[in-house]
Design a protein around this motif. Structure first.
Motif, mmCIF file in Angstrom:
data_model
loop_
_atom_site.group_PDB
_atom_site.id
_atom_site.type_symbol
_atom_site.label_atom_id
_atom_site.label_comp_id
_atom_site.label_asym_id
_atom_site.label_seq_id
_atom_site.Cartn_x
_atom_site.Cartn_y
_atom_site.Cartn_z
ATOM 1 N N HIS A 57 0.863 -1.120 -0.072
ATOM 2 C CA HIS A 57 -0.141 0.046 0.055
ATOM 3 C C HIS A 57 0.730 1.284 0.184
ATOM 4 O O HIS A 57 0.622 2.163 -0.889
ATOM 5 N N LYS A 58 2.024 1.224 0.729
ATOM 6 C CA LYS A 58 2.811 2.419 0.938
ATOM 7 C C LYS A 58 3.624 2.505 -0.379
ATOM 8 O O LYS A 58 3.495 3.808 -1.024
ATOM 9 N N HIS A 61 0.887 4.088 -2.803
ATOM 10 C CA HIS A 61 0.609 5.323 -2.391
ATOM 11 C C HIS A 61 1.619 6.414 -3.120
ATOM 12 O O HIS A 61 1.493 7.377 -3.681
#
Length: 108
Positions: A57-58, A61
């Motif tokens: 997810h990071k 992002h």
């Protein structure tokens, strides 16, 4: 396999300057304690799906944040982050499939 994946991601992020060292990678990119990879190795266990998901997810992002930039260096970061995220996603899928294919869960 997933420990080697985390080490690969860590090495790429450190070599590119996105992480300073292993403790920072574990804390900032995995949301875990600074000795997370060391503990995995010592106990001979794989990282959790949650940990892989946080990392994926990071990476996604930051790739998305830079995607519309005209700077060539940003586009190189996008490619790197997208590639590393895809590796995390593949590891997550393998672990998830191993769970649902487990004979006890399949009703066998």
């Amino acid at each position: 396999m997933s420990i080697k994946l985390l080490e690969h991601i860590r090495d790429e992020l450190i070599s590119s300057g996105a992480a300073a060292n292993t403790p920072e990678f574990c804390q900032a990119w995995l949301g875990r304690s600074e000795g997370y990879i060391r503990v995995l190795r010592y106990n001979r266990i794989e990282p959790s799906v949650e940990t892989l998901t946080v990392c994926a997810h990071k990476l996604g992002h930051y790739a998305d944040s830079l995607r519309n930039s005209d700077a060539q260096s940003h586009q190189q970061w996008v490619k790197r982050f997208d590639r590393l995220k895809a590796l995390c996603d593949q590891a997550i899928a393998r672990q998830a499939e191993a769970v649902w294919r487990e004979p006890a869960r399949m009703g066998a």
